[in-house]
Design an enzyme around this catalytic site. Sequence first.
Site, PDB file in Angstrom:
ATOM      1  N   TRP A   1      -4.505   1.471   9.306  1.00  0.00           N
ATOM      2  CA  TRP A   1      -3.160   2.018   9.409  1.00  0.00           C
ATOM      3  C   TRP A   1      -2.858   2.385  10.858  1.00  0.00           C
ATOM      4  CZ3 TRP A   1      -2.434   7.257  10.764  1.00  0.00           C
ATOM      5  CH2 TRP A   1      -3.519   8.122  10.589  1.00  0.00           C
TER       6      TRP A   1
ATOM      7  N   GLY B   1       4.721  -0.699   8.424  1.00  0.00           N
ATOM      8  CA  GLY B   1       5.862  -0.190   7.686  1.00  0.00           C
ATOM      9  C   GLY B   1       7.131  -0.664   8.345  1.00  0.00           C
TER      10      GLY B   1
ATOM     11  N   GLN C   1      -9.895   2.601   4.692  1.00  0.00           N
ATOM     12  CA  GLN C   1      -8.581   2.582   5.328  1.00  0.00           C
ATOM     13  C   GLN C   1      -8.526   3.647   6.429  1.00  0.00           C
ATOM     14  OE1 GLN C   1      -3.978   3.404   4.122  1.00  0.00           O
ATOM     15  NE2 GLN C   1      -5.081   1.987   2.801  1.00  0.00           N
TER      16      GLN C   1
ATOM     17  N   SER D   1     -10.502   6.193   2.347  1.00  0.00           N
ATOM     18  CA  SER D   1      -9.672   6.280   3.547  1.00  0.00           C
ATOM     19  C   SER D   1     -10.154   7.423   4.426  1.00  0.00           C
ATOM     20  CB  SER D   1      -8.203   6.499   3.168  1.00  0.00           C
ATOM     21  OG  SER D   1      -7.393   6.647   4.324  1.00  0.00           O
TER      22      SER D   1
ATOM     23  N   PRO E   1      -1.513   0.443  13.321  1.00  0.00           N
ATOM     24  CA  PRO E   1      -1.949  -0.503  14.364  1.00  0.00           C
ATOM     25  C   PRO E   1      -1.057  -0.471  15.602  1.00  0.00           C
ATOM     26  CG  PRO E   1      -0.841  -1.669  12.585  1.00  0.00           C
ATOM     27  CD  PRO E   1      -1.040  -0.259  12.111  1.00  0.00           C
TER      28      PRO E   1
ATOM     29  N   ASP F   1       0.836  -1.194   0.000  1.00  0.00           N
ATOM     30  CA  ASP F   1       0.000   0.000   0.000  1.00  0.00           C
ATOM     31  C   ASP F   1       0.872   1.245   0.000  1.00  0.00           C
ATOM     32  OD1 ASP F   1      -2.878   1.213   0.696  1.00  0.00           O
ATOM     33  OD2 ASP F   1      -1.386   2.257   1.923  1.00  0.00           O
TER      34      ASP F   1
ATOM     35  N   LYS G   1       8.497   1.547  23.511  1.00  0.00           N
ATOM     36  CA  LYS G   1       9.833   2.165  23.511  1.00  0.00           C
ATOM     37  C   LYS G   1       9.834   3.590  24.063  1.00  0.00           C
ATOM     38  CE  LYS G   1       9.569   3.516  18.609  1.00  0.00           C
ATOM     39  NZ  LYS G   1      10.168   3.265  17.290  1.00  0.00           N
TER      40      LYS G   1
ATOM     41  N   TYR H   1       2.773  10.447  -0.664  1.00  0.00           N
ATOM     42  CA  TYR H   1       3.879  10.062   0.207  1.00  0.00           C
ATOM     43  C   TYR H   1       5.198  10.512  -0.407  1.00  0.00           C
ATOM     44  CZ  TYR H   1       0.440   6.939   2.449  1.00  0.00           C
ATOM     45  OH  TYR H   1      -0.661   6.416   3.087  1.00  0.00           O
TER      46      TYR H   1
ATOM     47  N   GLN I   1      12.542  -5.553  11.005  1.00  0.00           N
ATOM     48  CA  GLN I   1      11.248  -5.197  11.582  1.00  0.00           C
ATOM     49  C   GLN I   1      10.109  -5.924  10.872  1.00  0.00           C
ATOM     50  OE1 GLN I   1      11.429  -0.922  11.089  1.00  0.00           O
ATOM     51  NE2 GLN I   1      11.867  -0.600  13.261  1.00  0.00           N
TER      52      GLN I   1
END
Length: 336
Positions: A205, A285, A177, A152, A207, A49, A216, A54, A291
């Site tokens: 998006w 991402g 979305q 979205s 999550p 996606d 962290k 972007y 990751q």
Amino acid sequence: MRFRYLGNSGLKISEITYGNWLTHGSQVENDIATQCVRAALDHGISTFDTADVYANTKAESVLGEALKGERRESLEIFTKVYWPTGPGGKNDTGLSRKHIMESINGSLTRLQTDYVDLYQAHRFDTETPLEETMTAFADIVRQGKALYIGVSEWTAEQIRAGHALAKELNIQLISSQPQYSMLWRVIEGEVVPTSEELGISQIVWSPIAQGVLTGKYVPGQAPPQGSRAADDKGGADMIKRFMNDDVLTRVQALKPVADEAGLTMAQLAVAWVLQNRNVAAALVGASRPEQVGENVKASGVTLEPELMARIDEVLGDVVQRDPALTAANAPKGRVA
């Protein structure tokens, strides 16, 4: 990797979908971004996606280059249109027929493909008649440049109106979305019930709440160097709604829950959104290839009801649930 149907269509997508917002073409060097895409493919992710906005179209170019040489039929490629692109001229934004038609051609060129599987309206355009927008989408589908249509961050009312027009035009609007996480549940009250009624799935998006749910960020301490909360290119602005001691303290208390489930906190967060039967995929991402491997471990995880209840108890009243926040966070007029 598990796969789910998108809406009431016959299209299956990977329930972990790779998204390149805020990374490709901006925060992450192109070679690392390509390594992340390769890692996604290696771990069974088939759905990718992106959006024209972007990194002002650069993210699409990076993704297209990274996927070059892959069997197109084995991939599901999604992109979006609405926000300003290019030099930001008077017609370089919104959901007018002109902008949509020009944007799909630009996206296909940058993605190095003849079609996208899903073309999404990135926001609702309050200044263009919905009929104009949906007719343009229908023409793109009939031209074979997109197979399905999605939206979205539309409200339940906007989704219902868009779906009705799509049905009249004999095209399939099959996805929504929105932002969705343990901390941000505003779609549960109205968007999800409406979508279930209409045969529309969520592709969610953030999550992991843009990294907050990894644990962290520690209350009372400065964010780690290199983290999204320390990024002055846009990341810090997006994450600031969660960066308060009350939220961060509650998030730290989730660690024993994750340990009991045998998951990292990030995996717990991704698995949590996938427990919602209306969610077809969680968008994740990466700024490092490793990751990706960690995130995909959330695929296929079942969280028992008792554990889900404990999560609710730990987070308490820091969870945002107000359905009105979808409209409140939407642009009030077209962004120039």
